[in-house]
Design a protein around this motif. Structure first.
Motif, PDB file in Angstrom:
ATOM      1  N   TYR A   1      -1.170  16.678  -0.559  1.00 29.51           N
ATOM      2  CA  TYR A   1      -1.593  15.363  -0.060  1.00 29.51           C
ATOM      3  C   TYR A   1      -2.175  15.534   1.336  1.00 29.51           C
ATOM      4  O   TYR A   1      -1.651  16.310   2.144  1.00 29.51           O
ATOM      5  CB  TYR A   1      -0.411  14.391   0.007  1.00 29.51           C
ATOM      6  CG  TYR A   1      -0.746  13.051   0.633  1.00 29.51           C
ATOM      7  CD1 TYR A   1      -1.296  12.023  -0.127  1.00 29.51           C
ATOM      8  CD2 TYR A   1      -0.527  12.820   1.993  1.00 29.51           C
ATOM      9  CE1 TYR A   1      -1.611  10.802   0.448  1.00 29.51           C
ATOM     10  CE2 TYR A   1      -0.840  11.602   2.580  1.00 29.51           C
ATOM     11  CZ  TYR A   1      -1.388  10.587   1.794  1.00 29.51           C
ATOM     12  OH  TYR A   1      -1.712   9.387   2.365  1.00 29.51           O
TER      13      TYR A   1
ATOM     14  N   SER B   1       0.828  -1.208   0.000  1.00 29.78           N
ATOM     15  CA  SER B   1       0.000   0.000   0.000  1.00 29.78           C
ATOM     16  C   SER B   1       0.860   1.255   0.000  1.00 29.78           C
ATOM     17  O   SER B   1       0.572   2.230  -0.709  1.00 29.78           O
ATOM     18  CB  SER B   1      -0.933   0.008   1.218  1.00 29.78           C
ATOM     19  OG  SER B   1      -1.899  -1.015   1.148  1.00 29.78           O
TER      20      SER B   1
ATOM     21  N   ALA C   1      -5.886  10.349   1.085  1.00 27.83           N
ATOM     22  CA  ALA C   1      -5.634   8.955   1.463  1.00 27.83           C
ATOM     23  C   ALA C   1      -6.922   8.143   1.436  1.00 27.83           C
ATOM     24  O   ALA C   1      -8.017   8.673   1.640  1.00 27.83           O
ATOM     25  CB  ALA C   1      -5.004   8.900   2.849  1.00 27.83           C
TER      26      ALA C   1
ATOM     27  N   SER D   1       1.077   3.895  -3.062  1.00 24.54           N
ATOM     28  CA  SER D   1       0.667   5.268  -2.755  1.00 24.54           C
ATOM     29  C   SER D   1       1.763   6.257  -3.127  1.00 24.54           C
ATOM     30  O   SER D   1       1.489   7.352  -3.642  1.00 24.54           O
ATOM     31  CB  SER D   1       0.322   5.400  -1.268  1.00 24.54           C
ATOM     32  OG  SER D   1      -0.800   4.610  -0.923  1.00 24.54           O
TER      33      SER D   1
ATOM     34  N   THR E   1      -5.216   3.390  -4.411  1.00 23.78           N
ATOM     35  CA  THR E   1      -4.474   2.284  -3.805  1.00 23.78           C
ATOM     36  C   THR E   1      -5.328   1.593  -2.747  1.00 23.78           C
ATOM     37  O   THR E   1      -5.944   2.239  -1.902  1.00 23.78           O
ATOM     38  CB  THR E   1      -3.180   2.799  -3.154  1.00 23.78           C
ATOM     39  OG1 THR E   1      -2.377   3.431  -4.152  1.00 23.78           O
ATOM     40  CG2 THR E   1      -2.388   1.653  -2.542  1.00 23.78           C
TER      41      THR E   1
ATOM     42  N   SER F   1      -7.075   8.549  -3.434  1.00 29.38           N
ATOM     43  CA  SER F   1      -6.089   7.566  -3.899  1.00 29.38           C
ATOM     44  C   SER F   1      -6.777   6.251  -4.243  1.00 29.38           C
ATOM     45  O   SER F   1      -7.650   5.775  -3.511  1.00 29.38           O
ATOM     46  CB  SER F   1      -5.049   7.329  -2.802  1.00 29.38           C
ATOM     47  OG  SER F   1      -4.255   6.197  -3.092  1.00 29.38           O
TER      48      SER F   1
END
Length: 422
Positions: free
Chosen positions: A335, A124, A150, A128, A175, A173
């Protein structure tokens, strides 16, 4: 107009104008019906879901004992490091000692393999990191590439899909979370190694959060070909620690990597981006608290210029403020690490509540244990590198994108009396 009559036994009857009564069926609610209002699951209240309980695991273990060898399911339990820290605090033991004491007992119950989601978290983190760099490099042509938000917290994801939908989804994201990466590894790579179809493996995770049950139940993580979920059952730390004596002991069991990742997603991505995008190695991280400790920011500067601007936003109050800034076009971040629970996963609603200790002292104790083992760089993990090469076809391959990433869906609100402006 029809009326509703409630009998002494709790039964409901609809009574029409002529006095005729019709018994109504009881409503059945599943995790998929959650509205992410933060009034139940995300405030740590239990959700009754028949397939997400330790009773289901007990049933599978009992069936295995009675079945012929070729009919048994291979039982795999994956334990999160946050759950491990919570249990160690409860037992007043070190992380390693807790694991060593309980693994043998778990195997005695009939569980075949116990894994640590620290391993899947490496995937992960790596994905990411790469995803952020790609988004940063295309921000000029894609206005929704940044900020990247996230996606490891399912409570936040559910809220985003059902409350802000298509506006917020492009920022999230893709992911998979460590739990769902582990689901892919167990039902994919591990199943292949065991020469078993995915539906012959029963995969249980132990998590600090009730919302992980919601995540495991998503249709995106269901294998249509074999009619099986990547994660069959999610058990929360606190629920099992207050349950029967056997399952007090299950939670600390793990067998593989014991390297705790003391760095959060934000920190790993920050250090990687500084190196890959600006050639700055070993970037230092200094958190600057804003309105509260659950809203902090980190910047990377060079010659007075801000190169990277990251933040963490924990708890729905901070999340809502973040989304409003984003909608007004005033979000300065590249982010944001977003978590529904104040103080993040270590304070998840499914964690053990220690007796006789204040919540603050309790959380500090769990944090100390969680950070007591050395940090590990996911890029340096040889087993992770080998899996990327042998099973996924290398870094950034099409298969890696398929296996380690997912997608999100805007959920339309159902019309109800509560949504009508009177």
């Amino acid at each position: 107009a029809a009326k509703i009559r409630i009998e002494a036994d709790g039964s409901y009857f609809q009574v029409n104008q002529d006095g005729e009564a019709q018994k109504l069926e009881k409503a059945k609610i599943s995790l998929n019906d959650c509205l992410a209002c933060s009034g139940c699951i995300t405030s740590a209240e239990s959700v009754l879901v028949s397939q997400q309980s330790h009773g289901e695991l007990c049933k599978v273990l009992a069936q295995n004992k009675a079945a012929a060898a070729h009919e048994q399911k291979l039982v795999v339990v994956s334990v999160s490091p946050q759950s491990r820290a919570s249990l160690a605090a409860r037992c007043k033991l070190g992380l390693l000692e807790t694991a060593q004491k309980l693994t043998t007992f778990l195997k005695g119950l009939g569980v075949h393999h116990v894994f640590d989601t620290t391993f899947s978290r490496n995937f992960s983190l790596l994905e990411s990191q790469q995803e952020f760099v790609r988004r940063f490099q295309r921000q000029a042509e894609d206005k929704k590439a940044l900020p990247m938000l996230a996606s490891a917290c399912p409570g936040w994801i559910c809220y985003a899909e059902k409350t802000h939908g298509s506006f917020i989804i492009p920022h999230i994201s893709t992911t998979k979370s460590p739990q769902q990466v582990m689901g892919s590894l167990v039902k994919g790579y591990f199943a292949e190694q065991q020469h078993l179809p995915p539906d012959r493996i029963y995969h249980v995770t132990v998590m600090p959060c009730y919302d992980k049950k919601l995540e495991a139940s998503r249709p995106d993580f269901f294998n249509q070909e074999f009619q099986t979920r990547d994660v069959d059952c999610v058990i929360t730390t606190g629920k099992r620690a207050t349950g029967d004596s056997q399952f007090q002991q299950i939670l600390g069991a793990l067998q593989c990597s014991l390297a705790s990742l003391t760095l959060w997603f934000l920190e790993h991505i920050f250090i990687h981006a500084a190196r890959e995008l600006f050639g700055i190695h070993g970037a230092s991280i200094h958190y600057r608290p804003l309105k509260n400790k659950d809203l902090q920011e980190v910047t990377l500067e060079r010659d007075g210029q801000v190169l990277l601007h990251f933040a963490l936003a924990y708890g729905f109050r901070n999340i809502q403020n973040l989304v409003q800034k984003l909608k007004r076009g005033k979000c300065p971040y590249h982010y944001v690490e977003v978590m529904a629970c104040p103080s993040g996963c270590l304070n998840g609603g499914g964690q053990i509540k220690l007796e006789g200790e204040s919540s603050k002292e309790e959380l500090q104790q769990v944090e100390r244990l969680y950070g007591s083992l050395r940090a590990e760089e996911p890029e340096q993990n040889q087993a992770v590198r080998e899996l990327y090469e042998r099973w996924l076809g290398g870094w950034g391959s099409a298969r890696a994108l398929q296996v380690l990433h997912t997608q999100y869906h805007a959920v339309e609100r159902a019309s109800s009396a509560l949504s009508i402006k009177w």
